[in-house]
Enzyme design. Structure first.
Site, PDB file in Angstrom:
ATOM      1  CB  SER A 133      46.344  10.556  30.310  1.00  0.00           C
ATOM      2  OG  SER A 133      47.073  10.822  29.191  1.00  0.00           O
ATOM      3  CG  HIS A 138      30.511  12.841  40.648  1.00  0.00           C
ATOM      4  ND1 HIS A 138      30.460  12.738  39.141  1.00  0.00           N
ATOM      5  CD2 HIS A 138      29.230  12.873  40.850  1.00  0.00           C
ATOM      6  CE1 HIS A 138      29.157  12.937  38.783  1.00  0.00           C
ATOM      7  NE2 HIS A 138      28.356  12.993  39.709  1.00  0.00           N
ATOM      8  CD  GLU A 146      30.660  15.594  54.845  1.00  0.00           C
ATOM      9  OE1 GLU A 146      29.418  16.093  54.739  1.00  0.00           O
ATOM     10  OE2 GLU A 146      30.876  14.465  54.669  1.00  0.00           O
ATOM     11  NE  ARG A 192      28.110  11.828  63.873  1.00  0.00           N
ATOM     12  CZ  ARG A 192      29.379  11.673  63.276  1.00  0.00           C
ATOM     13  NH1 ARG A 192      29.906  12.651  62.346  1.00  0.00           N
ATOM     14  NH2 ARG A 192      30.332  10.414  62.989  1.00  0.00           N
ATOM     15  CG  HIS A 244      32.256  12.221  34.770  1.00  0.00           C
ATOM     16  ND1 HIS A 244      31.652  11.597  33.509  1.00  0.00           N
ATOM     17  CD2 HIS A 244      31.789  11.465  35.646  1.00  0.00           C
ATOM     18  CE1 HIS A 244      30.924  10.440  34.059  1.00  0.00           C
ATOM     19  NE2 HIS A 244      30.928  10.353  35.263  1.00  0.00           N
ATOM     20  NE  ARG A 291      25.526  13.606  39.823  1.00  0.00           N
ATOM     21  CZ  ARG A 291      24.772  12.598  40.529  1.00  0.00           C
ATOM     22  NH1 ARG A 291      23.269  12.678  40.470  1.00  0.00           N
ATOM     23  NH2 ARG A 291      25.278  11.542  40.861  1.00  0.00           N
TER      24      ARG A 291
END
Length: 226
Positions: free
Chosen positions: A59, A83, A91, A162, A184, A189
Site C-alpha cells: 500500500s 493492466h 484515449e 473507423r 507490475h 511486459r
C-alpha cells in the site's frame, strides 16, 4: 525529464506529463503507522522499502503516481489496457477526430510463428517471402485507411467509418498509474515471453520511471511481487 519524448517503434513514443511523490513518499506512507515522518531519504530507508516489497506490504507504493502520454499501435494498447488495477486510461477518440493517412505501424521485420509457444513468435520469416509480406502488409493497411477516408468523404460519420481501420493504427492515451502498478506492468511486459513490440514500450516506461523512484522500482521488480 518532463515532456521529453522517448521514441518507440517507428512512430510511437512515451512521454512523462507529471508525477507525484518519490521514494520518500513510500517511506513516509509506511511510517505514518507509528506517527512518524522523515524529511529526507536516508540509506536505512532503502532497507525499509526492500522489506515492504519483499513482504508484500504494497500500500505505501500506491501513495505515488505518474501520468504518461503514450502513442502506440492499437494492438499494443489491447495488451496494455489489461493492466487496469491502480491505473487509468484516457484515449484519443475516433468519434471526435479524423485519423491521418499514414499513422499505422510498419514492422522492420516479420517474425515466424513460434513452434512451442502458441501465442509467440521467433526469428524472421524466410528471406524469399519478406518482400511480398511487406507489400501485402502495406496494401492491407493503406487500403483500409483509403476506404476509411472514402467513407468519410461519402458522408459516413467518423464513429462508423473507423470500423474498417486496422489494429496497426496508432492511437494515443494518457496513462496515470501508481508505482506498484507500473512496476507490475514493466515486470510482465519487459519479459521475453511478452510480444516484442510491447517489450519496447516497457523498456521506455522503465527509462521514465527509474529516475523518479529508483529505490522503490528496484525493490518491487526484485521482489517479483509488484
Amino acid at each position: 525529464m518532463k515532456n521529453q519524448k522517448i521514441q518507440v517503434l517507428d512512430k510511437g513514443f512515451v512521454r512523462l506529463i507529471d508525477h507525484m511523490g518519490s521514494d520518500l513518499s513510500v517511506v513516509n506512507a509506511a511510517r505514518v503507522s507509528f506517527g512518524k515522518k522523515k524529511e529526507a531519504f536516508e540509506e536505512g530507508d532503502a532497507k525499509l522499502v526492500d522489506y515492504l516489497a519483499e513482504h508484500e506490504h504494497t500500500s505505501p507504493f500506491r501513495h505515488t503516481a505518474l501520468t504518461l502520454h503514450v502513442k502506440a499501435p492499437i494492438f499494443v494498447f489491447r495488451q496494455w489496457m489489461k493492466h487496469r488495477i491502480g491505473s487509468e486510461f484516457n484515449e484519443i477518440s475516433g468519434r471526435y477526430v479524423e485519423f491521418p493517412e499514414d499513422e499505422f505501424f510498419v514492422p522492420a521485420t516479420f517474425r515466424q510463428q513460434a513452434k512451442v509457444n502458441k501465442q509467440g513468435s521467433e526469428g524472421e520469416i524466410a528471406e524469399a517471402n519478406r518482400a511480398r509480406a511487406l507489400e501485402s502488409y502495406l496494401e492491407s493497411c493503406r487500403g483500409a485507411v483509403a476506404h476509411y477516408k472514402e467513407l468519410i468523404s461519402l458522408g459516413v460519420c467518423r464513429e462508423q467509418a473507423r470500423c474498417v481501420l486496422p489494429v496497426a493504427l496508432y492511437s494515443e492515451v494518457y496513462w496515470t498509474v501508481s508505482l506498484q502498478a507500473v512496476a507490475h506492468f514493466i515486470r510482465l511486459r519487459a519479459d521475453s515471453h511478452a510480444q516484442w513490440e510491447i517489450q519496447q514500450y516497457a523498456a521506455a516506461v522503465r527509462t521514465v520511471v527509474e529516475p523518479l523512484y529508483p529505490v522503490g522500482l528496484k525493490a518491487l521488480l526484485a521482489s517479483g511481487k509488484g
